[in-house]
Enzyme design. Structure first.
Site, short mmCIF file in Angstrom:
data_model
loop_
_atom_site.label_atom_id
_atom_site.label_comp_id
_atom_site.label_asym_id
_atom_site.label_seq_id
_atom_site.Cartn_x
_atom_site.Cartn_y
_atom_site.Cartn_z
N GLY A 24 0.81 -1.21 0.00
CA GLY A 24 0.00 0.00 0.00
C GLY A 24 0.84 1.26 0.00
N ASP A 83 -7.06 -0.24 5.94
CA ASP A 83 -8.12 0.59 5.36
C ASP A 83 -9.07 1.12 6.44
OD1 ASP A 83 -7.29 0.08 2.59
OD2 ASP A 83 -7.89 -1.98 3.05
N GLU A 102 -0.91 -10.82 3.04
CA GLU A 102 -0.73 -9.94 4.20
C GLU A 102 -1.09 -10.67 5.49
OE1 GLU A 102 -1.48 -5.48 2.37
OE2 GLU A 102 -3.19 -6.69 2.98
#
Length: 227
Positions: A24, A83, A102
């Site tokens: 990310g 998120d 992840e």
């Protein structure tokens, strides 16, 4: 703000550590600072395990030594973004598409450190971000009605070409929105885990030990209470 969080996380890495490298935009800042510390000779013996092809390519470009999970065994620290982060430090992850790897890397790590900006803090998971659900391509549409029964509004993620988005594992993602958030994340996680064809969900529960949160006032640390 992401650069502040990334720098703070890079400062937590010590020499000889085996580090899980998340995916990310915030993690990209962490990789830059980690690379600079390695280049200065501050972190001999540090090895990273990337959670996506994108992170692997970035880490190699930055000169961060890498290994596969099978080569290293248990990891010392996983550094990743999120998120959504709720007050318990439970997370929604996977809008970057790397949720399976992840979670595997996080579970292989002694500690998980989350780096975010303060826009990712929520009172209840699912308030703002959908929960990604990775599914095998075979029969993927059969999950739609079942997910709606769980209170979700599922949508098949598409790629830049308009076709179905494919993860690094060759699977599809159903992004599941929940109006008003998720009432029982643990219960939902269990239901998803029991469904044939569902590979993994973006619910990361009781995994993060600490969050580094960057905001207009600087960086602050949040720690999980209890074990």
């Amino acid at each position: 703000m992401k650069r502040l969080a990334g720098r703070e996380a890079a400062d937590r890495v010590s020499r000889g550590m085996r580090v899980g490298l998340g995916t990310g935009s915030t993690v990209a800042c962490f990789l830059e600072h980690l690379s600079a510390r390695i280049a200065r000779g501050e972190l001999p013996g540090v090895v990273g395990v990337p959670t996506s092809v994108r992170t692997e390519e970035a880490a190699r470009r930055l000169g961060i030594p890498l290994a596969a999970p099978d080569e290293l065994g248990a990891l010392d620290l996983a550094v990743d973004g999120a998120d959504e982060v709720d007050p318990r430090l439970d997370l929604v992850k996977g809008l970057g598409g790397a949720l399976l790897r992840e979670k595997m890397v996080a579970q292989a790590s002694a500690r998980m450190l989350v780096i975010v900006d303060d826009s990712k803090l929520v009172g209840r998971l699912g308030e703002r971000a959908p929960v990604p659900v990775e599914v095998v391509p075979f029969g993927h549409a059969s999950h739609m009605a079942w997910l709606r029964e769980l209170g979700a509004e599922p949508r098949l993620r598409t790629g830049g070409d308009g076709g179905p988005y494919r993860t690094d594992n060759g699977n599809l993602i159903l992004d599941c929105g929940f109006a008003g958030g998720i009432e029982d994340p643990s219960g939902l996680d269990g239901r998803l885990a029991s469904r044939a064809g569902v590979v993994e969900s973006g619910l990361f529960l009781e995994m993060a030990c600490e969050a580094v949160v960057a905001g207009a006032g600087g960086v602050r640390r949040l720690e999980r209470e209890g074990p």
